[in-house]
Design a protein around this motif. Sequence first.
Motif, PDB file in Angstrom:
ATOM      1  N   PRO B  14       0.811  -1.234   0.000  1.00 12.72           N
ATOM      2  CA  PRO B  14       0.000   0.000   0.000  1.00 12.72           C
ATOM      3  C   PRO B  14       0.836   1.273   0.000  1.00 12.72           C
ATOM      4  CG  PRO B  14      -0.189  -1.156   2.093  1.00 12.72           C
ATOM      5  CD  PRO B  14       0.487  -2.091   1.150  1.00 12.72           C
ATOM      6  N   VAL B  15       2.011   1.235   0.628  1.00 15.00           N
ATOM      7  CA  VAL B  15       2.871   2.423   0.636  1.00 15.00           C
ATOM      8  C   VAL B  15       3.276   2.779  -0.787  1.00 15.00           C
ATOM      9  CG1 VAL B  15       5.122   3.315   1.326  1.00 15.00           C
ATOM     10  CG2 VAL B  15       3.738   2.065   2.961  1.00 15.00           C
ATOM     11  N   GLY B  18       0.356   4.056  -2.751  1.00 11.53           N
ATOM     12  CA  GLY B  18       0.036   5.438  -2.375  1.00 11.53           C
ATOM     13  C   GLY B  18       0.972   6.411  -3.057  1.00 11.53           C
ATOM     14  N   ILE B  19       2.264   6.094  -3.015  1.00 11.78           N
ATOM     15  CA  ILE B  19       3.258   6.927  -3.690  1.00 11.78           C
ATOM     16  C   ILE B  19       2.937   7.025  -5.170  1.00 11.78           C
ATOM     17  CG2 ILE B  19       5.631   6.830  -4.540  1.00 11.78           C
ATOM     18  CD1 ILE B  19       5.592   8.044  -1.949  1.00 11.78           C
ATOM     19  N   ILE B  22       0.121   9.451  -5.745  1.00 13.87           N
ATOM     20  CA  ILE B  22       0.498  10.857  -5.582  1.00 13.87           C
ATOM     21  C   ILE B  22       1.333  11.335  -6.766  1.00 13.87           C
ATOM     22  CG2 ILE B  22       1.811  12.479  -4.152  1.00 13.87           C
ATOM     23  CD1 ILE B  22       1.063  10.611  -1.771  1.00 13.87           C
ATOM     24  N   ILE B  23       2.332  10.522  -7.139  1.00 18.29           N
ATOM     25  CA  ILE B  23       3.210  10.904  -8.248  1.00 18.29           C
ATOM     26  C   ILE B  23       2.429  10.975  -9.561  1.00 18.29           C
ATOM     27  CG2 ILE B  23       5.243  10.219  -9.573  1.00 18.29           C
ATOM     28  CD1 ILE B  23       5.979  11.060  -6.853  1.00 18.29           C
ATOM     29  N   ILE B  26       0.590  14.181  -9.653  1.00 15.96           N
ATOM     30  CA  ILE B  26       1.452  15.353  -9.889  1.00 15.96           C
ATOM     31  C   ILE B  26       1.897  15.398 -11.348  1.00 15.96           C
ATOM     32  CG2 ILE B  26       3.665  16.430  -9.338  1.00 15.96           C
ATOM     33  CD1 ILE B  26       3.406  15.328  -6.544  1.00 15.96           C
ATOM     34  N   LEU B  27       2.361  14.229 -11.840  1.00 17.79           N
ATOM     35  CA  LEU B  27       2.888  14.209 -13.205  1.00 17.79           C
ATOM     36  C   LEU B  27       1.785  14.430 -14.235  1.00 17.79           C
ATOM     37  CD1 LEU B  27       5.480  11.300 -13.013  1.00 17.79           C
ATOM     38  CD2 LEU B  27       5.874  13.740 -12.852  1.00 17.79           C
ATOM     39  N   VAL B 275       9.734   8.605 -15.655  1.00 20.33           N
ATOM     40  CA  VAL B 275       9.778   9.271 -14.347  1.00 20.33           C
ATOM     41  C   VAL B 275       8.951   8.484 -13.339  1.00 20.33           C
ATOM     42  CG1 VAL B 275       9.285  11.391 -13.095  1.00 20.33           C
ATOM     43  CG2 VAL B 275       9.985  11.507 -15.464  1.00 20.33           C
ATOM     44  N   LEU B 279      10.412   6.597 -10.015  1.00 18.21           N
ATOM     45  CA  LEU B 279      10.034   6.999  -8.660  1.00 18.21           C
ATOM     46  C   LEU B 279       9.407   5.835  -7.890  1.00 18.21           C
ATOM     47  CD1 LEU B 279       8.751  10.610  -9.208  1.00 18.21           C
ATOM     48  CD2 LEU B 279      10.828   9.864  -8.104  1.00 18.21           C
ATOM     49  N   LEU B 282      12.237   3.764  -6.862  1.00 17.14           N
ATOM     50  CA  LEU B 282      12.932   4.392  -5.744  1.00 17.14           C
ATOM     51  C   LEU B 282      12.204   4.143  -4.430  1.00 17.14           C
ATOM     52  CD1 LEU B 282      14.796   6.431  -4.303  1.00 17.14           C
ATOM     53  CD2 LEU B 282      13.386   8.230  -5.218  1.00 17.14           C
ATOM     54  N   SER B 283      10.874   4.337  -4.419  1.00 21.03           N
ATOM     55  CA  SER B 283      10.186   4.197  -3.138  1.00 21.03           C
ATOM     56  C   SER B 283      10.154   2.736  -2.706  1.00 21.03           C
ATOM     57  CB  SER B 283       8.778   4.791  -3.205  1.00 21.03           C
ATOM     58  OG  SER B 283       7.968   4.018  -4.027  1.00 21.03           O
ATOM     59  N   TYR B 286      13.567   2.115  -1.232  1.00 20.87           N
ATOM     60  CA  TYR B 286      13.678   2.762   0.070  1.00 20.87           C
ATOM     61  C   TYR B 286      12.969   1.937   1.135  1.00 20.87           C
ATOM     62  CZ  TYR B 286      13.700   6.528   3.481  1.00 20.87           C
ATOM     63  OH  TYR B 286      13.890   7.271   4.609  1.00 20.87           O
TER      64      TYR B 286
END
Lengths: 288, 311
Positions: B14-15, B18-19, B22-23, B26-27, B275, B279, B282-283, B286
């Motif tokens: 889910p994290v 969610g990211i 959001i991304i 935005i994009l 992009v 991302l 990346l998340s 992380y």
Amino acid sequence: MDRTNEKRRGKLKEFWRRLRKNKSAIIGLILLCLIVFCALFAGVICNEDDAYRQDAHNRLQAPSSEHWFGTDMYGRDVFTRVMFGSRISLSIGISAALLSLLTGGTLGAVTAFYGGKVDDIIMRIMDMLMSIPATLMALCIVAALGGSAVNLFIAMSLSSLPEFCRLSRSAMLPIVGSDYVEAARAYGSRNGRIIFKEIMPNALGPIIVQTTQSVASKILTASSLSFLGMGVQAPQPEWGTMLSEARQYMRENPYLVLIPGLFIIITALSFNLFGDGLRDALDPKLKD
Amino acid sequence: MTKYIIKRLIEIIPVVLGIAFIIFAILDMIPGDPARLILGQTATAEAVEQLRDEMGLNDPFITRFASYVKDVIFHFDFGNSYKSGQPVFAVILKRFPVSFKLALCGMIGSCVFGIPLGILSAVKQNTRIDNIISILAMTIVAMPSFWVAMMLVLVFCLYLGWLPSTGHTTLKEFILPTITISLANGCSVLRITRSSMLDVIRMDYLKTAQAKGVPKRVIIWKHAFGNALLPVITTVGSIFGSLLGGALICETVFTMPGIGSLIISSIKSKDIPVVMGALIFLSACYSLVMLAVDLLYAVVDPRIKAKYSSK
């Protein structure tokens, strides 16, 4: 009423006394005043047109009595550009930090005060946002909005929202459980009043320190984004933009990259030093 | 223990979703028409409109997001790059080795720089050495990393000619980028090491060890630092995790073909699928690194291990 005023003045005096004793805070304050002075009186010290006027005969002149910091590849006076650059950097840095303080701080207060589900949901979202570095987040937002000083300011305030929300939440949690908040509840204060009048002022210390130091990181991020070509756009004398333009000339003209860089460092350093001193003065217990 | 790991792995989903949301949102606001981008300026309006239909660009936001997530989950398909037409995941994977090497070098460099200085300044608290170290750290933190990189290039490549300023194959080419990253991130390692050491340094068991006649070096490194390790691991882990997704500035200045420079060039050319994919990658990286950090806690601290096992 008189008594509380007196008490407050006493506290302020005590705070100022402690701040004065702190060497790094004073150095920070002096540097800060210097930069603010440059920003305020840039128009008085030099002529704004010089920051943009190109002069093909005087390209890449080394620093001299006429051009204190030399001239760049278009023959523009670097000293004037650096002076006006301080306006851009300071205003973006300070306003972005204040906006993230306002939004993140309020969000943190709400989560700390209401707890339970609200807290869970907001903090989950903040945790998600934390897994993307703030610079990258700002980069995406600037890409979506377009590169300009205003958009840079919006992007940076949004990207550091999670940081501020977490900090203010952890600063306010112990206060929410305190007796005087309980008392305010008992005599029927509204929730909004309790948050803004009781909780926020008492958690201000760490938040002020965070805001001061956040100005420094905002200035650094803004210049990095401008350096990447995603922030303040070219003819504007932003320090990061200047460095990016000067990059290919740095071998023969190192002053072109040295001077704007030094100004970024001095500005960021002054906010960090001052913030550190503030922390010690506000809360002497933290010192060790 | 296994149960705990599985639970944490499931929590990552889910994290990342969610990211992604959001991304994606935005994009989505980035101006410009992807169909026009792919077909070029000369294409007719009808052709562009047809491609828009095929790509589903005319669908509402939620539909597009759902179909993106569906492709990612069921086909592991992150879409194709608008620019090169290659699958996004392949593009990212091709760039990953450079970013991984750089992240590893940067992490080691940050530790080498931050941990000894942090311990030193904690042990010599409030002396001149402590002051010098903290002023040094503050000045370094105030330096923008692109400027540090430029200065290193200026001195070591252009003036002295000792090291190359670009490249990503030999060890020599990694030296300057590593220094740049280590300076920027080493300061946070330094700070956390110092404050965490100060927390344990006055504990009674250190006095006991001292009284027993344990050598000072052993007390500092084993008894004190061993117990101050947890916050340091968290910081180093989060540095490594975010570096895995590319060191934006460093890769750009030293023109290294890692994920960071991929993200920047893709943002500039409005290659949104790349992009997006980078991302999400990346998340996920992380989150996985932070899970590894939590597991490492159990190795370092037996008390935490007991807690995990009981869950």
